[in-house]
Design a protein around this motif. Structure first.
Motif, mmCIF file in Angstrom:
data_model
loop_
_atom_site.group_PDB
_atom_site.id
_atom_site.type_symbol
_atom_site.label_atom_id
_atom_site.label_comp_id
_atom_site.label_asym_id
_atom_site.label_seq_id
_atom_site.Cartn_x
_atom_site.Cartn_y
_atom_site.Cartn_z
ATOM 1 N N PHE A 291 6.859 -0.883 6.164
ATOM 2 C CA PHE A 291 5.574 -0.943 7.084
ATOM 3 C C PHE A 291 5.957 -1.974 8.260
ATOM 4 N N HIS A 292 6.524 -3.193 7.764
ATOM 5 C CA HIS A 292 7.023 -4.258 8.979
ATOM 6 C C HIS A 292 8.112 -3.569 9.665
ATOM 7 N N LEU B 90 -9.136 -4.743 -2.011
ATOM 8 C CA LEU B 90 -7.678 -4.113 -1.522
ATOM 9 C C LEU B 90 -7.190 -5.383 -0.573
ATOM 10 N N PHE B 91 -5.863 -5.496 -0.944
ATOM 11 C CA PHE B 91 -5.162 -6.675 0.054
ATOM 12 C C PHE B 91 -3.791 -5.918 0.699
ATOM 13 N N VAL B 92 -3.607 -6.774 1.679
ATOM 14 C CA VAL B 92 -2.525 -6.196 2.497
ATOM 15 C C VAL B 92 -1.553 -7.567 2.831
ATOM 16 N N ARG B 93 -0.166 -7.516 2.303
ATOM 17 C CA ARG B 93 0.357 -8.660 2.594
ATOM 18 C C ARG B 93 1.225 -8.277 4.000
ATOM 19 N N ILE B 94 1.017 -9.238 5.047
ATOM 20 C CA ILE B 94 1.920 -9.335 5.974
ATOM 21 C C ILE B 94 2.750 -10.274 6.195
ATOM 22 N N SER B 95 3.876 -10.175 7.035
ATOM 23 C CA SER B 95 4.824 -11.175 7.596
ATOM 24 C C SER B 95 4.081 -11.533 8.932
#
Ligand SMILES: Cc1cc2nc3c(=O)[nH]c(=O)nc-3n(C[C@H](O)[C@H](O)[C@H](O)COP(=O)(O)O)c2cc1C
Length: 361
Positions: free
Chosen positions: A186-187, A229-234
């Motif tokens: 996704f990144h 619901l979580f989302v991990r992003i850079s």
């Protein structure tokens, strides 16, 4: 009342008993993506140790979405059966079982770190062809070309995340996290460093964020309304010398992810390109990124990175810089860190009944 590290956090209908989250950490110990006793003891120990939320490592939604042949997966009912005893045990300790759903994209098909961690390539007996937003491989030695996903392939990825979320639910997880950080698939779509597409999944901010927004919406579709619901992003690529993803982009993205069904953004950074220049990796080095998302986008966040001291973790919550504090390597060193931290901070925390004689008082 000002919340502290040991104040519960309620999201939707789930109550996380304290703000300590085991940060997802690959164990490179699975065969065919199947969890085993190692994963049960590893995750179970952190629940015994008092972490409010225990998040399983990056778990691939399809075989080619693994980073290595040793990564966990969740693409069949057998995977569900292997994960079930883990969620059951974590819940029995009063912790909330969580899973990170992942696709490595062009950073897949690597040897496990113990075997060198290098790229394997599709012709290697343990390797496979990877996919990405563009055809460029991750620039490193021994990394084979990757294949740009076409429109049907992109739709398949979204469907794989939907199916994985259904399986995660069947396995008993109460929180799902979509992994959109660290240079994985996704990144690779989000960042202009790795996305050179000229269709509706590339170019503008709206287009580059489309796949992640669609995948989060697909997960939310099947993930019950009462579960977080979580989302991990850079939050940043750490590449200010070229067009890249930065904190302003993350602040802009966070509310869009909330619109798609996310409840909390787990804010990490980096991983898209080896040229990245981190300002340092000292205590709380990514906290300013988390704080920016929380302050400027008004979205709940988890902060992570170099957080090892109870007073520091507690201050992050008390000062409104983070809603959850994710701890990685310190919890590898000290699986019972939360029990010790609660003692240090003078907070009350339930001990496992079997260990009560070990309490500090
Ligand atoms: C062994 C190991 C495996 C990791 N695997 C993952 C992973 O599966 N998913 C992820 O988002 N981050 C992963 N990370 C990053 C950690 O979750 C965490 O963000 C990072 O280590 C910084 O936090 P810390 O300083 O508390 O360790 C991993 C880190 C380590 C050390």
């Amino acid at each position: 009342m000002t919340p502290s590290l040991f104040t519960p956090l309620s999201i939707r209908d789930t109550e996380i008993p304290n703000r300590v989250m085991l940060s997802p950490m690959c164990q490179y110990s699975a065969d065919d993506g199947l969890a085993n006793e190692w994963h049960r003891v590893h995750l179970g120990s952190r629940a015994v140790g008092g972490a409010g939320l225990v998040m399983a490592e990056a778990t691939a939604v399809e075989p080619r979405g693994r980073i290595t042949p040793g990564c966990l997966g969740i693409w069949s009912d057998e995977h569900v059966e292997r994960l079930e005893p883990i969620t059951e045990f974590v819940r029995s300790q009063g912790s909330v079982p969580a899973i990170q759903l992942a696709h490595a994209g062009r950073k897949g098909s690597h040897a496990v770190p113990a075997d060198g961690g290098h790229g394997l390539g599709p012709d290697h007996e343990d390797g496979w062809e990877t996919v990405s937003a563009s055809d460029d491989p991750y620039p490193e030695e021994r990394q084979a070309a990757t294949r740009r996903l076409d429109i049907d392939g992109i739709a398949d990825v979204t469907e794989s995340f939907r199916a994985a979320a259904e399986r995660a639910l069947a396995a008993g997880f109460e929180v799902a996290e979509v992994h959109a950080a660290h240079g994985y698939l996704f990144h690779q779509f989000l960042s202009p460093v790795t996305n050179d597409r000229d269709d509706e999944y590339g170019g503008s901010f709206e287009n580059r964020t489309r796949l992640l927004r669609e995948a989060v919406a697909a997960v939310r579709d099947v993930w019950p309304a009462d579960k977080p619901l979580f989302v991990r992003i850079s939050a940043t690529d750490w590449l200010p010398d070229r067009p890249s993803w930065d904190v302003d982009d993350s602040v802009r993205l966070a509310p869009l992810l909330v619109d798609a069904g996310a409840d909390l953004i787990d804010v990490s950074s980096g991983g898209i390109h080896p040229d990245q220049r981190l300002p340092g990796t000292g205590p709380g080095y990514q906290v300013p990124c988390a704080e920016a998302v929380r302050e400027r986008a008004d979205v709940p966040v988890a902060a992570v990175g170099g957080i090892t001291e109870p007073a520091h973790a507690d201050a992050l919550v008390r000062n409104g810089r983070a809603d959850l504090v994710a701890i990685g390597r310190e919890l590898l060193r000290h699986p019972y860190w939360p029990l010790e931290a609660a003692h240090e901070l003078g907070a009350d925390i339930e001990w496992p009944v079997q260990y009560r004689r070990g309490r500090f008082d």
